[in-house]
Scaffold this active site. Structure first.
Site, PDB file in Angstrom:
ATOM      1  N   GLY A   1      25.487 -25.091  15.680  1.00 55.06           N
ATOM      2  CA  GLY A   1      25.407 -24.977  14.228  1.00 55.06           C
ATOM      3  C   GLY A   1      24.716 -26.209  13.684  1.00 55.06           C
TER       4      GLY A   1
ATOM      5  N   CYS B   1      27.310 -26.755  22.170  1.00 59.60           N
ATOM      6  CA  CYS B   1      26.793 -27.746  21.210  1.00 59.60           C
ATOM      7  C   CYS B   1      27.800 -27.973  20.071  1.00 59.60           C
ATOM      8  CB  CYS B   1      25.424 -27.314  20.707  1.00 59.60           C
ATOM      9  SG  CYS B   1      24.574 -28.663  19.868  1.00 59.60           S
TER      10      CYS B   1
ATOM     11  N   HIS C   1      22.403 -26.416  25.633  1.00 56.45           N
ATOM     12  CA  HIS C   1      22.226 -24.994  25.298  1.00 56.45           C
ATOM     13  C   HIS C   1      21.893 -24.169  26.543  1.00 56.45           C
ATOM     14  CE1 HIS C   1      22.364 -25.215  20.894  1.00 56.45           C
ATOM     15  NE2 HIS C   1      21.928 -26.448  21.090  1.00 56.45           N
TER      16      HIS C   1
ATOM     17  N   GLY D   1       5.762   5.277  14.322  1.00 55.49           N
ATOM     18  CA  GLY D   1       5.072   5.594  15.578  1.00 55.49           C
ATOM     19  C   GLY D   1       5.108   4.425  16.542  1.00 55.49           C
ATOM     20  N   GLY D   2       5.636   3.290  16.091  1.00 53.70           N
ATOM     21  CA  GLY D   2       5.798   2.135  16.976  1.00 53.70           C
ATOM     22  C   GLY D   2       7.042   2.304  17.836  1.00 53.70           C
ATOM     23  N   VAL D   3       7.244   1.321  18.733  1.00 57.25           N
ATOM     24  CA  VAL D   3       8.354   1.434  19.670  1.00 57.25           C
ATOM     25  C   VAL D   3       9.706   1.490  18.957  1.00 57.25           C
ATOM     26  CG1 VAL D   3       9.361   0.417  21.741  1.00 57.25           C
ATOM     27  CG2 VAL D   3       7.064  -0.246  21.040  1.00 57.25           C
TER      28      VAL D   3
ATOM     29  N   SER E   1      10.803   2.180  15.797  1.00 59.95           N
ATOM     30  CA  SER E   1      11.235   3.346  15.029  1.00 59.95           C
ATOM     31  C   SER E   1      11.279   4.590  15.916  1.00 59.95           C
ATOM     32  CB  SER E   1      10.360   3.561  13.793  1.00 59.95           C
ATOM     33  OG  SER E   1       9.024   3.766  14.157  1.00 59.95           O
ATOM     34  N   SER E   2      10.451   4.636  16.967  1.00 56.11           N
ATOM     35  CA  SER E   2      10.499   5.801  17.864  1.00 56.11           C
ATOM     36  C   SER E   2      11.811   5.827  18.635  1.00 56.11           C
ATOM     37  CB  SER E   2       9.336   5.772  18.855  1.00 56.11           C
ATOM     38  OG  SER E   2       8.120   5.714  18.162  1.00 56.11           O
TER      39      SER E   2
END
Ligand code: XMP
Length: 513
Positions: free
Chosen positions: A55, A82, A169, A224-226, A228-229
């Site tokens: 943080g 951390c 980290h 039509g992109g990954v 939203s498909s």
């Protein structure tokens, strides 16, 4: 949902979803929740382990994020990272103070291999540090399990009560054995079986959405992109014909893209979806006329999208749910997890304040792009579609610097089509994460034939990246760049110069606006 779950409690660090992702990679389902989530809700999740994140503040700050002490009485293993490590020390009676030397970046540490957290590791390793405060004294009952030159308490633990803490980290790639440490926490310390898979994620989302939407109706914003498909596949499996996918052609698509998307999604032999294509280019162009500020353009496009969806929803009638394929980097870069706003991704920060749907569903909002691709494969989506390079919602609107005009759209569409054609011809298309042509707002002097020209400069970009949060420019063979340059200048009117962008992210972003 009956998987084993590890809960990441978010204290405002930058890498919180990365922690969740590493735990999922270890085969354990993982969710991120605010550090002050009600204790009863946390208990209801029945976590097998808890991780306190980093943080930005000191634990002594007036507004320091401090969790409920009763969490330590749940008997659930805890890992503090951390700030999370300092918090554990502070809350259990240790001492935290400003470190003599702030440590940033790659740091050598020596590990006590008897710690379960460091099982299978030995001696020295490299980790990523980023802190100004440090633990000065561990609480009673705790042992120090790692040290660096400047940080004598780089890790500490109370194995009996299963509380572990690391100043560095483990989730970032620069910590060489970080994955193993998080894997050890999940499997050895928390005793998780590690049998969770991405297929389970899809199954759980489908069940949860089915339970929520029931016989109701949902409208999905399909590009039509990954992303939203994949969201469309999840929704269609959950609610079948209760779903309508609306593809808005805003006139800012790549060359021929509208027809290509329609060919895939309207093909009833392959996908049985309610699919509507809306030609909305005129209204988008009208709203964008004269607008030059990148954020203003993003907000206008985001708002106009929603208005079109609302209108379509009215035509369908009784649509309560609006679905979008938002993924995690969209959220973090839009500043919705309280980090700084980089840009308003149109499907999140670009949303207007008022949206006329009862609820928004974002089944992928916790995932990174490559995780979304895995879900897509699990759901049986065509690998060509799943591996399509990303195209941003605001489309060419953010690949044209300055005002969007019909001429500029034509230039960028034609230049981009040539670039894509040549990259594919060189057999490089599947190796490059994302590549595209964009249009600078710069005109410069050139000479063509025997005449002076004063035309635009096109910029070519190609990046490799695994999660789209950081990216490196790709070394495209010179001959390919030369050929693309020659073709663009010869074939695309209005362009007399082609530039290649070598900048990584950071400091640049992938898109130009
Ligand atoms: P940046 O330019 O932020 O892009 O480095 C990171 C990735 O996100 C895509 N991108 C977007 N995707 N809506 C989207 O759906 C947006 O508004 C948007 N802006 C950027 C970008 O193409 C890259 O893959």
């Amino acid at each position: 949902m009956k998987n084993e779950v590890i809960v990441v409690l978010d204290f405002g660090g930058q890498y919180n979803q990365l922690i969740a992702r590493r735990i999922r990679e270890a085969g354990v389902y993982c969710e991120v929740h605010p550090y002050d989530m009600p204790l009863e809700k946390l208990k209801a999740l029945a976590p097998k382990g808890l991780i306190f994140t980093g943080g930005p503040n000191s634990i002594y700050a007036a507004d320091a994020a401090i969790c409920d002490k009763a969490i330590f009485e749940m008997g659930v293993p805890i890992l503090g990272i951390c700030y999370g490590a300092q918090l554990i020390a502070h809350m259990l009676g240790g001492v935290v103070a400003k470190a003599k030397t702030s440590e940033y970046g790659r740091t050598a540490i020596s590990l006590n291999a008897n710690s379960k957290l460091f099982e299978s590791l030995n001696g020295e390793t490299i980790c990523w540090m980023s802190h100004t405060d440090a633990v000065k004294e561990v609480p009673a009952g705790f042992n120090i399990t790692a040290e660096s030159v400047d940080c004598p308490i780089a890790a500490f633990e109370n194995a009996a009560s299963k509380v572990y803490a690391v100043q560095f980290h483990p989730e970032v790639a620069h910590t060489e054995n970080g994955e193993m440490m998080l894997n050890n926490f999940a499997r050895v310390v928390c005793g998780c079986a590690g049998d969770w898979q991405m297929a389970d994620f899809a199954k759980e989302q489908i069940e949860a959405i089915r339970a929520k939407v029931g016989a109701g109706k949902a409208l999905l914003a399909l590009s039509g992109g990954v992303d939203s498909s994949v969201a469309a596949m999840i929704l269609s499996k959950a609610i079948g014909k209760g779903l309508t996918c609306v593809f808005v052609d805003h006139g800012l698509l790549r060359k021929n893209e509208g027809d290509e998307v329609e060919a895939i999604f309207a093909d009833k032999n392959k996908l049985d979806l309610n699919f509507i294509r809306v030609d909305a280019s005129k209204r988008f162009y009208a709203k964008l006329a004269g607008v030059t500020d990148p954020e203003a353009k993003r907000k206008i496009i985001g708002e106009e999208f929603i208005r079109v969806f609302e209108e379509e929803a009215k035509k369908i009638g009784a649509v309560d749910f609006f679905v979008q394929g938002t993924i995690y980097p969209d959220i973090i870069e839009s500043g919705l997890n309280k980090s700084a706003v980089i840009k308003s991704h149109h499907n999140v920060g670009g949303l207007p304040d008022y949206v006329d749907f009862k609820e928004i569903i974002e089944p992928l909002r916790l995932l990174f792009k490559d995780e979304v691709r895995k879900v897509g494969i699990e759901l049986g989506l065509d690998s060509k579609l799943v591996n399509r390079q990303p195209f941003p919602g605001p489309g060419l609107g953010i690949r044209i610097i300055g005002e969007v005009t019909a001429e500029k759209i034509r230039i960028v569409q034609d230049a981009d089509a040539i670039y894509r054609e040549e990259i594919a011809f060189a057999g490089l298309d599947e190796q490059i994460g994302q590549y595209f042509a964009a249009l600078t707002n710069m005109k410069s002097v050139g000479v063509m034939g025997d005449s002076r020209t004063y035309d635009y400069a096109v910029v070519l970009r190609a990046v490799e990246t695994s999660d789209f949060m950081t990216a490196k420019s790709v070394k495209i063979p010179w001959e390919v760049l030369e050929k693309v340059t020659t073709r663009i200048v010869n074939e695309v009117g209005g362009v007399n110069r082609v530039l290649y962008d070598l900048t990584g992210k950071p400091p640049a972003t992938i898109e130009l606006e």
